[in-house]
Design a protein around this motif. Structure first.
Motif, PDB file in Angstrom:
ATOM      1  N   ARG A 155     -16.732  52.894 165.891  1.00  0.00           N
ATOM      2  CA  ARG A 155     -17.792  53.437 166.736  1.00  0.00           C
ATOM      3  C   ARG A 155     -18.723  54.341 165.930  1.00  0.00           C
ATOM      4  N   TRP A 156     -18.165  55.021 164.918  1.00  0.00           N
ATOM      5  CA  TRP A 156     -18.962  55.902 164.071  1.00  0.00           C
ATOM      6  C   TRP A 156     -18.734  55.545 162.612  1.00  0.00           C
ATOM      7  N   ARG A 157     -19.711  55.895 161.781  1.00  0.00           N
ATOM      8  CA  ARG A 157     -19.562  55.806 160.338  1.00  0.00           C
ATOM      9  C   ARG A 157     -20.056  57.112 159.733  1.00  0.00           C
ATOM     10  N   VAL A 158     -19.336  57.585 158.736  1.00  0.00           N
ATOM     11  CA  VAL A 158     -19.691  58.860 158.122  1.00  0.00           C
ATOM     12  C   VAL A 158     -19.624  58.718 156.605  1.00  0.00           C
ATOM     13  N   PRO A 159     -20.607  59.256 155.883  1.00  0.00           N
ATOM     14  CA  PRO A 159     -20.561  59.200 154.413  1.00  0.00           C
ATOM     15  C   PRO A 159     -19.602  60.251 153.864  1.00  0.00           C
ATOM     16  N   VAL A 160     -18.856  59.869 152.833  1.00  0.00           N
ATOM     17  CA  VAL A 160     -17.936  60.794 152.173  1.00  0.00           C
ATOM     18  C   VAL A 160     -18.178  60.684 150.671  1.00  0.00           C
ATOM     19  N   ALA A 161     -18.490  61.810 150.025  1.00  0.00           N
ATOM     20  CA  ALA A 161     -18.766  61.827 148.594  1.00  0.00           C
ATOM     21  C   ALA A 161     -18.053  63.016 147.964  1.00  0.00           C
ATOM     22  N   ASN A 162     -17.156  62.742 147.025  1.00  0.00           N
ATOM     23  CA  ASN A 162     -16.370  63.788 146.379  1.00  0.00           C
ATOM     24  C   ASN A 162     -15.797  64.752 147.411  1.00  0.00           C
ATOM     25  N   ALA A 163     -15.205  64.192 148.418  1.00  0.00           N
ATOM     26  CA  ALA A 163     -14.658  64.959 149.532  1.00  0.00           C
ATOM     27  C   ALA A 163     -13.557  64.138 150.180  1.00  0.00           C
ATOM     28  N   ALA A 164     -13.073  64.639 151.306  1.00  0.00           N
ATOM     29  CA  ALA A 164     -11.965  63.981 151.995  1.00  0.00           C
ATOM     30  C   ALA A 164     -12.256  63.877 153.478  1.00  0.00           C
ATOM     31  N   LEU A 165     -11.639  62.892 154.105  1.00  0.00           N
ATOM     32  CA  LEU A 165     -11.738  62.692 155.554  1.00  0.00           C
ATOM     33  C   LEU A 165     -10.339  62.495 156.103  1.00  0.00           C
ATOM     34  N   ALA A 166     -10.020  63.220 157.170  1.00  0.00           N
ATOM     35  CA  ALA A 166      -8.754  63.021 157.871  1.00  0.00           C
ATOM     36  C   ALA A 166      -9.055  62.737 159.329  1.00  0.00           C
TER      37      ALA A 166
ATOM     38  N   GLY B 193      -3.272  67.189 175.327  1.00  0.00           N
ATOM     39  CA  GLY B 193      -3.830  66.100 176.120  1.00  0.00           C
ATOM     40  C   GLY B 193      -5.339  66.147 176.267  1.00  0.00           C
ATOM     41  N   HIS B 194      -5.960  67.245 175.852  1.00  0.00           N
ATOM     42  CA  HIS B 194      -7.396  67.377 176.085  1.00  0.00           C
ATOM     43  C   HIS B 194      -8.242  66.725 174.997  1.00  0.00           C
ATOM     44  N   THR B 195      -7.628  66.303 173.890  1.00  0.00           N
ATOM     45  CA  THR B 195      -8.362  65.663 172.798  1.00  0.00           C
ATOM     46  C   THR B 195      -7.654  64.366 172.417  1.00  0.00           C
ATOM     47  N   THR B 196      -8.417  63.282 172.282  1.00  0.00           N
ATOM     48  CA  THR B 196      -7.812  61.995 171.945  1.00  0.00           C
ATOM     49  C   THR B 196      -8.023  61.595 170.492  1.00  0.00           C
ATOM     50  N   SER B 197      -9.013  62.179 169.828  1.00  0.00           N
ATOM     51  CA  SER B 197      -9.266  61.834 168.428  1.00  0.00           C
ATOM     52  C   SER B 197     -10.011  62.974 167.753  1.00  0.00           C
ATOM     53  N   VAL B 198      -9.644  63.240 166.508  1.00  0.00           N
ATOM     54  CA  VAL B 198     -10.311  64.263 165.702  1.00  0.00           C
ATOM     55  C   VAL B 198     -10.515  63.721 164.305  1.00  0.00           C
ATOM     56  N   SER B 199     -11.712  63.899 163.762  1.00  0.00           N
ATOM     57  CA  SER B 199     -11.984  63.569 162.363  1.00  0.00           C
ATOM     58  C   SER B 199     -12.608  64.789 161.704  1.00  0.00           C
ATOM     59  N   VAL B 200     -12.170  65.087 160.480  1.00  0.00           N
ATOM     60  CA  VAL B 200     -12.659  66.248 159.748  1.00  0.00           C
ATOM     61  C   VAL B 200     -13.012  65.827 158.328  1.00  0.00           C
ATOM     62  N   VAL B 201     -14.168  66.259 157.859  1.00  0.00           N
ATOM     63  CA  VAL B 201     -14.557  66.095 156.462  1.00  0.00           C
ATOM     64  C   VAL B 201     -14.416  67.459 155.791  1.00  0.00           C
ATOM     65  N   ALA B 202     -13.695  67.499 154.671  1.00  0.00           N
ATOM     66  CA  ALA B 202     -13.474  68.747 153.946  1.00  0.00           C
ATOM     67  C   ALA B 202     -13.445  68.458 152.454  1.00  0.00           C
ATOM     68  N   ALA B 203     -13.393  69.520 151.662  1.00  0.00           N
ATOM     69  CA  ALA B 203     -13.401  69.348 150.212  1.00  0.00           C
ATOM     70  C   ALA B 203     -12.142  68.663 149.716  1.00  0.00           C
TER      71      ALA B 203
ATOM     72  N   ASP C 121      -6.853  70.174 153.118  1.00  0.00           N
ATOM     73  CA  ASP C 121      -7.543  70.970 154.134  1.00  0.00           C
ATOM     74  C   ASP C 121      -7.979  70.116 155.316  1.00  0.00           C
ATOM     75  N   ALA C 122      -8.472  68.911 155.048  1.00  0.00           N
ATOM     76  CA  ALA C 122      -8.879  68.031 156.144  1.00  0.00           C
ATOM     77  C   ALA C 122      -7.702  67.719 157.046  1.00  0.00           C
ATOM     78  N   ASP C 123      -6.537  67.493 156.453  1.00  0.00           N
ATOM     79  CA  ASP C 123      -5.305  67.217 157.191  1.00  0.00           C
ATOM     80  C   ASP C 123      -4.975  68.372 158.147  1.00  0.00           C
ATOM     81  N   ALA C 124      -4.931  69.582 157.596  1.00  0.00           N
ATOM     82  CA  ALA C 124      -4.595  70.754 158.410  1.00  0.00           C
ATOM     83  C   ALA C 124      -5.654  71.024 159.468  1.00  0.00           C
ATOM     84  N   LEU C 125      -6.915  70.892 159.096  1.00  0.00           N
ATOM     85  CA  LEU C 125      -7.995  71.196 160.034  1.00  0.00           C
ATOM     86  C   LEU C 125      -8.066  70.191 161.173  1.00  0.00           C
ATOM     87  N   ALA C 126      -7.707  68.946 160.917  1.00  0.00           N
ATOM     88  CA  ALA C 126      -7.683  67.967 162.004  1.00  0.00           C
ATOM     89  C   ALA C 126      -6.673  68.386 163.058  1.00  0.00           C
TER      90      ALA C 126
END
Length: 299
Positions: A196-207, A236-246, A250-255
């Motif tokens: 449904r979404w696409r996000v650019p990731v450059a020298n970073a991480a996505l979780a 139950g109030h959130t079904t999906s989370v995506s985080v971009v971090a350095a 950190d992305a893992d924990a922040l998600a």
């Protein structure tokens, strides 16, 4: 040239590598990445009594540099999130697994008994256990650290220009260029569904973390796998989370943090700490923080 490699199971999931460079270099980089995965998976395993984590949490072993790095970052996010992130939830998870087997949910009082403060503290000389550490599992942060280390090991091979490591929702990009990463709609969680979404990731991480495929079925009720460590209950109030971090760590924990907090709290936390996140609430509404890339568009 681009070299692609896949291995499973690694960290309980499928790991995909993309390595750009001469053939000899990409083969060396692939082996360096797999060696790193194997070494650190053994280090952080909660199933092997001889793992560094199991030895440390029982008081029988010293804390290695890798373990200290993860424990330190976990303590950082625990404090910053007010306990929404917690590296010691093994007891809560085990209780919900038992509830699944017995088809009876635990009482609120039981869950309160299982909630704990951080059982260790970071000191200038290392880490000190201040309570029972047997439930420290680091599952919500160690995988990201391992992905970071594997990506760094591959990128260190001379001749490698780009490394992408994707471990079941934890992705790290290193090197030249960028990649477009697809994020699925949690309302249609099928392998062949277009993102449904696409996000650019450059020298970073996505979780990305979601409750569509992982969780607990207690009697006839499906509950997501993310637990609020402050209450012990599934979120139950959130079904999906995506985080971009350095970093993937950190992305893992922040998600986890963004998924546990209420939507309003999560967006406020993200704004105050410059966290780039996309979260989908229980009613299907998508929310983004100010740091989320503006060229992302729904598909």
């Amino acid at each position: 040239m681009t070299h692609l490699a896949t291995r499973s199971p690694v960290l309980g999931t499928v790991v995909e590598l993309r390595l750009d460079g001469p053939q000899t270099a990409t083969r060396q980089a692939e082996q360096a990445a797999w060696d790193c995965f194997e070494r650190l998976e053994q280090e952080f395993s909660t199933f092997r009594p001889d793992s560094r984590l199991c030895q440390w949490r029982s008081g029988r072993g010293e804390c290695s540099p890798d373990l200290l790095a993860v424990l330190s970052r976990a303590a950082h996010w625990y404090e910053l999130s007010g306990g929404a992130f917690h590296p010691a939830t093994a007891g809560l998870t085990a209780r919900w697994r038992r509830a699944e087997a017995e088809a009876v949910a635990p009482t609120a009082a039981e869950l309160v008994e299982l909630t704990t403060d951080l059982p260790y503290r970071i000191t200038p000389t290392g880490v000190e256990r201040v309570a029972d550490c047997s439930e420290v599992d680091l599952n919500a942060i160690a995988k990201g650290y391992i992905v970071d280390e594997a990506a760094a090991a591959a990128a260190a091979v001379p001749g490698i220009s780009t490394v992408v490591v994707n471990a079941g929702g934890d992705l790290r990009h290193c090197g030249t260029g960028s990649i477009q990463v697809g994020i699925e709609d949690p309302a249609t969680p099928y392998d062949n569904a277009p993102p449904r979404w696409r996000v650019p990731v450059a020298n970073a991480a996505l979780a990305t973390s979601g409750s569509a495929r992982r969780g607990f079925r207690v009697a006839d009720q499906w509950l997501g796998h993310v637990l609020d460590p402050r209450t012990g209950s599934p979120v139950g109030h959130t079904t999906s989370v995506s985080v971009v971090a350095a970093t993937a760590m950190d992305a893992d924990a922040l998600a986890t943090v963004v998924g546990v907090l209420t939507t309003a709290e999560a967006l406020d936390f993200a704004a105050r700490h410059q966290v780039a996140c996309l979260l989908v609430s229980g009613d299907g509404t998508a929310h983004t923080s100010p740091e989320w890339p503006t060229d992302d568009q729904p598909r």
